[in-house]
Design a protein around this motif. Structure first.
Motif, PDB file in Angstrom:
ATOM      1  N   ALA A  11      33.194  33.856  43.441  1.00 33.84           N
ATOM      2  CA  ALA A  11      34.524  33.860  44.041  1.00 33.84           C
ATOM      3  C   ALA A  11      35.534  33.220  43.108  1.00 33.84           C
ATOM      4  CB  ALA A  11      34.495  33.120  45.387  1.00 33.84           C
ATOM      5  N   ASN A  12      35.119  32.133  42.453  1.00 34.26           N
ATOM      6  CA  ASN A  12      36.024  31.470  41.515  1.00 34.26           C
ATOM      7  C   ASN A  12      36.356  32.386  40.350  1.00 34.26           C
ATOM      8  OD1 ASN A  12      37.270  28.756  40.702  1.00 34.26           O
ATOM      9  ND2 ASN A  12      36.170  29.365  38.856  1.00 34.26           N
ATOM     10  N   SER A  13      35.364  33.149  39.874  1.00 37.00           N
ATOM     11  CA  SER A  13      35.596  34.070  38.777  1.00 37.00           C
ATOM     12  C   SER A  13      36.577  35.164  39.180  1.00 37.00           C
ATOM     13  CB  SER A  13      34.261  34.690  38.327  1.00 37.00           C
ATOM     14  OG  SER A  13      34.469  35.639  37.313  1.00 37.00           O
ATOM     15  N   ARG A  14      36.438  35.682  40.397  1.00 39.02           N
ATOM     16  CA  ARG A  14      37.373  36.706  40.866  1.00 39.02           C
ATOM     17  C   ARG A  14      38.783  36.143  40.987  1.00 39.02           C
ATOM     18  NH1 ARG A  14      32.878  37.785  44.117  1.00 39.02           N
ATOM     19  NH2 ARG A  14      33.795  36.673  45.903  1.00 39.02           N
ATOM     20  N   ALA A  18      42.017  37.390  38.882  1.00 35.02           N
ATOM     21  CA  ALA A  18      43.230  37.826  39.579  1.00 35.02           C
ATOM     22  C   ALA A  18      44.458  37.080  39.066  1.00 35.02           C
ATOM     23  CB  ALA A  18      43.063  37.610  41.086  1.00 35.02           C
ATOM     24  N   LEU A  19      44.285  35.784  38.779  1.00 36.61           N
ATOM     25  CA  LEU A  19      45.421  35.003  38.271  1.00 36.61           C
ATOM     26  C   LEU A  19      45.817  35.440  36.870  1.00 36.61           C
ATOM     27  CD1 LEU A  19      47.108  32.538  39.400  1.00 36.61           C
ATOM     28  CD2 LEU A  19      45.214  33.335  40.773  1.00 36.61           C
ATOM     29  N   ARG A 209      36.800  26.664  34.081  1.00 33.59           N
ATOM     30  CA  ARG A 209      36.866  27.034  35.494  1.00 33.59           C
ATOM     31  C   ARG A 209      38.127  27.834  35.812  1.00 33.59           C
ATOM     32  NH1 ARG A 209      34.131  25.458  40.003  1.00 33.59           N
ATOM     33  NH2 ARG A 209      35.246  25.377  41.988  1.00 33.59           N
ATOM     34  N   TYR A 210      39.222  27.505  35.138  1.00 33.45           N
ATOM     35  CA  TYR A 210      40.517  28.143  35.400  1.00 33.45           C
ATOM     36  C   TYR A 210      41.105  28.661  34.090  1.00 33.45           C
ATOM     37  CZ  TYR A 210      39.996  25.344  39.658  1.00 33.45           C
ATOM     38  OH  TYR A 210      39.533  24.771  40.816  1.00 33.45           O
ATOM     39  N   PRO A 211      40.577  29.753  33.538  1.00 34.59           N
ATOM     40  CA  PRO A 211      41.019  30.206  32.210  1.00 34.59           C
ATOM     41  C   PRO A 211      42.473  30.659  32.158  1.00 34.59           C
ATOM     42  CG  PRO A 211      39.547  31.812  33.249  1.00 34.59           C
ATOM     43  CD  PRO A 211      39.461  30.568  34.067  1.00 34.59           C
TER      44      PRO A 211
END
Length: 251
Positions: A11-14, A18-19, A209-211
């Motif tokens: 879910a985090n990857s999706r 998306a971001l 985690r937040y590329p």
């Protein structure tokens, strides 16, 4: 990082993908200090008036003495050419020690400067009301500016003066920890608490985690290194930066 692991990796990857896709529609623009009626200052006013945090003024702008400082950097965030949010930060050093957080927690922060530990002091994070409903990820898109600033400037910490109801976000996303108690902040009517993220400790974990927080040196140089009069809109480089990082790891 110290962020909570309450989001499944898939879910985090999706979410991260998306971001990054959303960043294709985002632009960042530096605000000239000479432009007293820039739309960013009107956005601040509207956001604070909406919650009755500041009194009415005839110009319908919100500026303060911290906007005039040489270590001040102020930005508007645009989606499809519409101003949706803004962020201001100060680069605090022994040579330029003035900032909003320093004015509220000098007893906590001055000892860090005395040790030669510089920091970023982000604040005045405001958003258009309709945009905040349409884009729930707007805080991430806006705070990407602070993440890039921590890469560009030689700082040890990123400070955050946080409203109590927002502290969980800063702990989870940035691994921030409490540094100072709740106090009245600048001329606002609500209390804030001082949080700090240690940049060398959390940098790689946040990027993994937040590329979408990633960026190329060229983007950071245009945003932070150009003359104060530079006001053109800048496209994010997170996608390219992530691609280079993946190629580097693969090689």
């Amino acid at each position: 990082m110290n962020a909570a692991n309450d989001t499944p990796s898939g879910a985090n990857s999706r979410f991260a993908t998306a971001l990054i896709d959303m960043l294709d529609s985002v632009r960042y623009r530096r605000v000239s200090a000479a432009e007293q009626l820039d739309p960013v200052y009107r956005l601040r006013y509207e956001a604070y008036r909406r919650e009755d945090f500041i009194p009415v003024n005839s110009q319908q702008v919100t500026r303060d003495e911290f906007d005039e400082l040489p270590n001040c950097y102020c930005y508007g965030v645009y989606i499809d050419d519409q101003l949706v949010s803004s962020l201001r930060f100060h680069v605090v050093t022994a040579e330029q020690p003035t900032s909003p957080c320093m004015s509220v927690w000098p007893d906590v922060l001055q000892p860090l400067l005395d040790k030669g530990l510089n920091f970023i002091d982000p604040g005045r994070f405001t958003a258009d009301f309709d945009a905040s409903l349409a884009y729930p990820a707007l805080p991430y898109l806006t705070l990407r500016l602070a993440a890039m600033a921590c890469e560009y400037f030689p700082v040890r910490y990123c400070m955050s003066a946080v409203r109590p109801e927002h502290t969980a976000f800063y702990r989870r996303v940035f691994g921030a920890t409490v540094l100072g108690d709740q106090r009245s902040y600048a001329n606002l009517t609500f209390p804030m608490q001082l949080y700090a993220a240690e940049v060398p400790v959390i940098r790689d974990r946040v990027a993994d985690r937040y590329p979408f927080f990633m960026s190329l040196p060229e983007e950071r140089e245009v945003l932070f290194g150009t003359a104060q009069g530079e006001t053109r809109a800048i496209a994010p480089s997170a996608r390219q930066a992530q691609r280079l990082e993946l190629l580097s790891k693969a090689g």
